[in-house]
Design an enzyme around this catalytic site. Structure first.
Site, PDB file in Angstrom:
ATOM      1  N   GLU A 189       0.891  -1.168   0.000  1.00  0.00           N
ATOM      2  CA  GLU A 189       0.000   0.000   0.000  1.00  0.00           C
ATOM      3  C   GLU A 189       0.923   1.209   0.000  1.00  0.00           C
ATOM      4  OE1 GLU A 189      -1.391   3.217   1.068  1.00  0.00           O
ATOM      5  OE2 GLU A 189      -2.034   2.393   2.992  1.00  0.00           O
ATOM      6  N   CYS A 209      -2.040   8.799   2.931  1.00  0.00           N
ATOM      7  CA  CYS A 209      -1.967   8.332   1.539  1.00  0.00           C
ATOM      8  C   CYS A 209      -3.277   8.571   0.814  1.00  0.00           C
ATOM      9  CB  CYS A 209      -1.623   6.846   1.496  1.00  0.00           C
ATOM     10  SG  CYS A 209       0.002   6.447   2.157  1.00  0.00           S
TER      11      CYS A 209
END
Length: 455
Positions: free
Chosen positions: A228, A262
């Site tokens: 990720e 993010c």
């Protein structure tokens, strides 16, 4: 070598942690392997009891654990408490659902019996970032342990206190003592840890560059990875949107965790017919968000996690301005002591501009004007990333079609900001990574999907 946790608000060293020796790391991994052999033989019912114990500890200690985050990374106190509560919820979710998720799946064939069984694979190495120092870890810990795997945590150097707190909570839950361990090492020792034959897989949340390096090494060893990575999430505001709601939601997403997420909104792509009104509302709401002592609830924003990260962010802002962007709010390093950066808005952002193509990891919004819906979608997809995206429109049917068929990302939201949820798979495409965490798909990433065939 020693790892230091430094308070980004005061600049003072919280604690210094001696780096573990190679011998100690090897010993920890062997002990983890030994207890994994015990763990994989336990029942889901027993694991569920232990996982619920972890959740209870998190709820009980949430204020102390939140204060640890406040001191190590400058996270606002209310956000830190909410993070701990979310960690407890993911533990409860997998405690309640793991057995069902991993039930044998029977497939009708010419055999007397044929089915798919989901078996644990062993030790999974988790390489985790500083920005959500508890949540990022527990969204790995909960499914991994409930699936019968063991875990080794290599956390970010500046959140070592959080890493050791997580280790303590897991150890006191009832799970075999060494089925989860944190190792205090710098990134320079990661390769040797990945190469250890007892490490069967790696999950990493971090930068795209870090993910590429880990994936390359793991791939050469034929070890599975879930990555990720970074993101430059586009938020499209169409001309038929509820502009007031869109502006409020966009500000909330851009400033979550001091902009260090993010999946925070990064690029705001607005149809030209409503651009002036959206920018007016957006600026007004950004101006209202004040920064200050992260322990003080009157402030919406704390510090960034480190001064060097703040300084790098400012360089990106200045580069964008030099390339033609206009700064209509913020864009300076405050005089106040601490790693602060104010809410900042860049307009006139164009293709090739730093704020257009790079991940901006801080409270800086890049506004891009699109002539119409098609151009807005094209701009949103004009990125090397693909973590999340959102769009705003009153036409729900159209919004769903665009989110499903046109936006290229792992998560696409309509009239809401992108967020992770224990019930839904989470992850990206392209340079935002691969694989999924959370939901039923997350727990199946690190199991042996075994075919059993009986004639």
């Amino acid at each position: 070598m020693a790892l230091k946790s430094i308070n980004p608000f005061t600049g003072k060293v919280i604690k210094t942690y001696p780096e573990y020796s190679d011998k100690k790391i090897e010993s920890i991994i062997r002990a983890t392997q030994s207890d994994w052999i015990r763990l994989k033989e336990t029942s889901f019912k027993q694991r569920s009891v232990w996982m619920h114990n972890i959740a209870k500890s998190l709820y009980k200690e949430k204020y102390d654990l939140a204060n640890l985050m406040v001191s190590e990374i400058g996270k606002p106190a209310a956000d830190a408490v909410a993070e701990i509560e979310k960690c407890a919820s993911v533990c409860e979710y997998y405690a309640n659902n793991a057995e069902q998720f991993l039930e044998d799946e029977f497939i009708e064939t010419e055999a007397q019996k044929s089915y798919i069984s989901f078996q644990p694979i062993g030790i999974v190495l988790a390489i985790m970032p500083w920005n959500f120092p508890f949540w990022q870890v527990f969204r790995f810990v909960a499914p991994a342990l409930m699936a019968g795997n063991a875990g080794i945590l290599k956390h970010a150097s500046n959140t070592t206190g959080c890493a050791l707190a997580i280790e303590r909570i897991v150890k006191q839950s009832g799970f075999p003592e060494n089925c989860f361990n944190a190792i205090v090492i710098s990134s320079s020792k990661l390769d040797k840890t990945i190469e250890n034959p007892l490490i069967k897989a790696i999950t990493l949340t971090g930068s795209t560059n870090a993910g590429k390096k880990v994936a390359a090494l793991a791939g050469s060893l034929v070890k599975k990875t879930v990555l990720e990575l970074g993101g430059s999430d586009p938020y499209i505001v169409l001309k038929d949107a509820d502009i007031e709601m869109a502006a409020e939601t966009c500000v909330n997403s851009r400033l979550i965790n001091n902009g260090q997420s993010c999946i925070a909104a990064k690029r705001f792509i607005v149809e030209k017919d409503i651009a002036k009104e959206f920018i007016r509302l957006f600026k007004s709401k950004m101006e209202a968000r004040k920064f200050g002592n992260p322990s003080n609830p009157q402030f919406h924003l704390g510090t960034m996690a480190r001064e060097d990260l703040r300084d790098d962010l400012h360089k990106q802002v200045l580069a964008s301005i030099n390339q033609g962007a206009k700064c209509i709010l913020g864009g300076y390093i405050p005089k106040e002591k601490g790693a602060f950066y104010p809410p900042t808005i860049l307009t006139h952002v164009k293709k090739g501009n730093t704020a257009y193509q790079e991940e901006i990891f801080g409270p800086v919004a890049a506004i891009i004007i699109a002539k119409d819906e098609k151009e807005a979608i094209d701009i949103a997809n004009d990125t090397s990333f693909g973590l999340g995206g959102a769009l705003f429109t009153k036409n729900i049917k159209k919004g769903e079609k665009l989110a499903k068929e046109k936006l290229q990302a792992g998560s696409c939201f309509v009239n809401s900001f992108v967020k992770s949820d224990p019930r839904l798979p989470f992850g990206g495409i392209n340079e935002s990574g691969y694989g999924r965490e959370l939901g039923v798909y997350g727990i199946k990433e690190f199991v042996n999907i075994k075919t059993v065939y009986i004639k």
